[in-house]
Motif scaffolding. Structure first.
Motif, PDB file in Angstrom:
ATOM      1  N   SER A 191       0.822  -1.214   0.000  1.00  0.00           N
ATOM      2  CA  SER A 191       0.000   0.000   0.000  1.00  0.00           C
ATOM      3  C   SER A 191       0.853   1.261   0.000  1.00  0.00           C
ATOM      4  O   SER A 191       0.443   2.300  -0.516  1.00  0.00           O
ATOM      5  CB  SER A 191      -0.929   0.018   1.211  1.00  0.00           C
ATOM      6  OG  SER A 191      -1.891  -0.998   1.091  1.00  0.00           O
ATOM      7  N   MET A 192       2.042   1.149   0.565  1.00  0.00           N
ATOM      8  CA  MET A 192       2.927   2.320   0.592  1.00  0.00           C
ATOM      9  C   MET A 192       3.406   2.704  -0.806  1.00  0.00           C
ATOM     10  O   MET A 192       3.852   3.820  -1.020  1.00  0.00           O
ATOM     11  CB  MET A 192       4.120   2.062   1.514  1.00  0.00           C
ATOM     12  CG  MET A 192       3.732   1.942   2.974  1.00  0.00           C
ATOM     13  SD  MET A 192       5.135   1.853   4.080  1.00  0.00           S
ATOM     14  CE  MET A 192       5.759   0.215   3.769  1.00  0.00           C
ATOM     15  N   PHE A 193       3.303   1.781  -1.755  1.00  0.00           N
ATOM     16  CA  PHE A 193       3.764   2.050  -3.105  1.00  0.00           C
ATOM     17  C   PHE A 193       2.644   2.466  -4.054  1.00  0.00           C
ATOM     18  O   PHE A 193       2.926   2.969  -5.143  1.00  0.00           O
ATOM     19  CB  PHE A 193       4.487   0.820  -3.670  1.00  0.00           C
ATOM     20  CG  PHE A 193       5.731   0.484  -2.913  1.00  0.00           C
ATOM     21  CD1 PHE A 193       6.905   1.181  -3.133  1.00  0.00           C
ATOM     22  CD2 PHE A 193       5.716  -0.513  -1.941  1.00  0.00           C
ATOM     23  CE1 PHE A 193       8.055   0.888  -2.421  1.00  0.00           C
ATOM     24  CE2 PHE A 193       6.863  -0.817  -1.230  1.00  0.00           C
ATOM     25  CZ  PHE A 193       8.038  -0.115  -1.462  1.00  0.00           C
ATOM     26  N   VAL A 194       1.389   2.250  -3.658  1.00  0.00           N
ATOM     27  CA  VAL A 194       0.285   2.589  -4.560  1.00  0.00           C
ATOM     28  C   VAL A 194      -0.587   3.737  -4.056  1.00  0.00           C
ATOM     29  O   VAL A 194      -1.257   4.379  -4.854  1.00  0.00           O
ATOM     30  CB  VAL A 194      -0.596   1.350  -4.869  1.00  0.00           C
ATOM     31  CG1 VAL A 194       0.185   0.301  -5.619  1.00  0.00           C
ATOM     32  CG2 VAL A 194      -1.210   0.771  -3.620  1.00  0.00           C
ATOM     33  N   LEU A 195      -0.572   4.009  -2.779  1.00  0.00           N
ATOM     34  CA  LEU A 195      -1.352   5.121  -2.242  1.00  0.00           C
ATOM     35  C   LEU A 195      -0.485   6.370  -2.183  1.00  0.00           C
ATOM     36  O   LEU A 195       0.721   6.284  -1.940  1.00  0.00           O
ATOM     37  CB  LEU A 195      -1.879   4.793  -0.839  1.00  0.00           C
ATOM     38  CG  LEU A 195      -2.864   3.633  -0.739  1.00  0.00           C
ATOM     39  CD1 LEU A 195      -3.221   3.363   0.716  1.00  0.00           C
ATOM     40  CD2 LEU A 195      -4.115   3.919  -1.543  1.00  0.00           C
ATOM     41  N   PRO A 196      -1.090   7.533  -2.383  1.00  0.00           N
ATOM     42  CA  PRO A 196      -0.293   8.768  -2.331  1.00  0.00           C
ATOM     43  C   PRO A 196       0.233   9.046  -0.924  1.00  0.00           C
ATOM     44  O   PRO A 196      -0.361   8.630   0.061  1.00  0.00           O
ATOM     45  CB  PRO A 196      -1.283   9.854  -2.768  1.00  0.00           C
ATOM     46  CG  PRO A 196      -2.633   9.262  -2.629  1.00  0.00           C
ATOM     47  CD  PRO A 196      -2.497   7.784  -2.688  1.00  0.00           C
ATOM     48  N   TRP A 197       1.344   9.757  -0.868  1.00  0.00           N
ATOM     49  CA  TRP A 197       1.956  10.141   0.406  1.00  0.00           C
ATOM     50  C   TRP A 197       1.561  11.578   0.732  1.00  0.00           C
ATOM     51  O   TRP A 197       2.411  12.451   0.920  1.00  0.00           O
ATOM     52  CB  TRP A 197       3.470   9.980   0.334  1.00  0.00           C
ATOM     53  CG  TRP A 197       3.886   8.560   0.465  1.00  0.00           C
ATOM     54  CD1 TRP A 197       3.900   7.614  -0.506  1.00  0.00           C
ATOM     55  CD2 TRP A 197       4.322   7.913   1.656  1.00  0.00           C
ATOM     56  NE1 TRP A 197       4.322   6.412   0.000  1.00  0.00           N
ATOM     57  CE2 TRP A 197       4.602   6.568   1.329  1.00  0.00           C
ATOM     58  CE3 TRP A 197       4.518   8.329   2.976  1.00  0.00           C
ATOM     59  CZ2 TRP A 197       5.046   5.648   2.265  1.00  0.00           C
ATOM     60  CZ3 TRP A 197       4.978   7.411   3.902  1.00  0.00           C
ATOM     61  CH2 TRP A 197       5.230   6.084   3.544  1.00  0.00           C
ATOM     62  N   SER A 198       0.255  11.809   0.811  1.00  0.00           N
ATOM     63  CA  SER A 198      -0.239  13.143   1.133  1.00  0.00           C
ATOM     64  C   SER A 198      -1.595  13.029   1.807  1.00  0.00           C
ATOM     65  O   SER A 198      -2.250  11.985   1.761  1.00  0.00           O
ATOM     66  CB  SER A 198      -0.369  13.985  -0.139  1.00  0.00           C
ATOM     67  OG  SER A 198      -1.291  13.374  -1.034  1.00  0.00           O
ATOM     68  N   GLY A 199      -2.008  14.122   2.449  1.00  0.00           N
ATOM     69  CA  GLY A 199      -3.324  14.204   3.059  1.00  0.00           C
ATOM     70  C   GLY A 199      -3.576  13.142   4.113  1.00  0.00           C
ATOM     71  O   GLY A 199      -2.689  12.774   4.885  1.00  0.00           O
ATOM     72  N   SER A 200      -4.792  12.620   4.098  1.00  0.00           N
ATOM     73  CA  SER A 200      -5.186  11.627   5.104  1.00  0.00           C
ATOM     74  C   SER A 200      -4.452  10.301   4.935  1.00  0.00           C
ATOM     75  O   SER A 200      -4.419   9.485   5.849  1.00  0.00           O
ATOM     76  CB  SER A 200      -6.701  11.394   5.057  1.00  0.00           C
ATOM     77  OG  SER A 200      -7.074  10.880   3.805  1.00  0.00           O
TER      78      SER A 200
END
Length: 159
Positions: A83-92
């Motif tokens: 999930s750390m590679f497909v979800l953005p590293w911003s916001g919630s």
């Protein structure tokens, strides 16, 4: 398998951290977003996997059989690490990534302990059973989330 004091304490600390972030994540999805059980296990697939890992961790502490630790490795890797590679590293998503990092740290601890103690049979058995049990769950999560991607995007934008 008997763990050293350091291995046991580090495993308990990592499990406690995982419990805290899992309870927080579950509260967010079940209470703040008011999702039903079906939506929760798909949209927040990390939490059911983490709760299951924590149950198996307690079972391992009691009976010392490492196969229980390894059972949730595949879904932990998929729902946490990947999930750390497909979800953005911003916001919630930053809050979610804290949980993903802790899940990954627990997975690394499991692999370290099992490999250090050369318990290859437990590793193979746990991974095989884990694949048989959790591949259908992972397929369900992927399919459900693809079919409902607009709904989850709207829910997360509101909060």
């Amino acid at each position: 398998m008997n763990l050293s004091k350091t291995e046991k304490i580090s495993g308990i600390i990592l499990a406690a951290l995982l419990l805290i972030v899992t309870l927080n994540s579950s509260f967010f999805f079940l209470v703040k977003l008011n999702l039903g059980f079906t939506d929760w296990i798909a949209y927040n697939s990390c939490s059911p996997v983490s709760f299951l890992y924590l149950c198996f961790f307690v079972v391992f502490l009691v009976n010392k059989k490492a196969g229980f630790l390894v059972l949730t490795s595949l879904p932990t890797y998929f729902t946490g690490t990947m999930s750390m590679f497909v979800l953005p590293w911003s916001g919630s998503y930053l809050f979610a990534h804290v949980g993903h990092i802790i899940m990954t740290m627990n997975l690394i601890w499991v692999l370290y302990v099992v490999l250090k103690h050369k318990n290859f049979k437990a590793l193979a058995t746990g991974l095989l059973i884990g694949m048989l049990v959790f591949v259908p769950y992972i397929s369900y999560v992927i399919t459900y989330n693809q079919a409902h991607q607009e709904e989850i995007a709207m829910l997360l934008q509101q909060k």
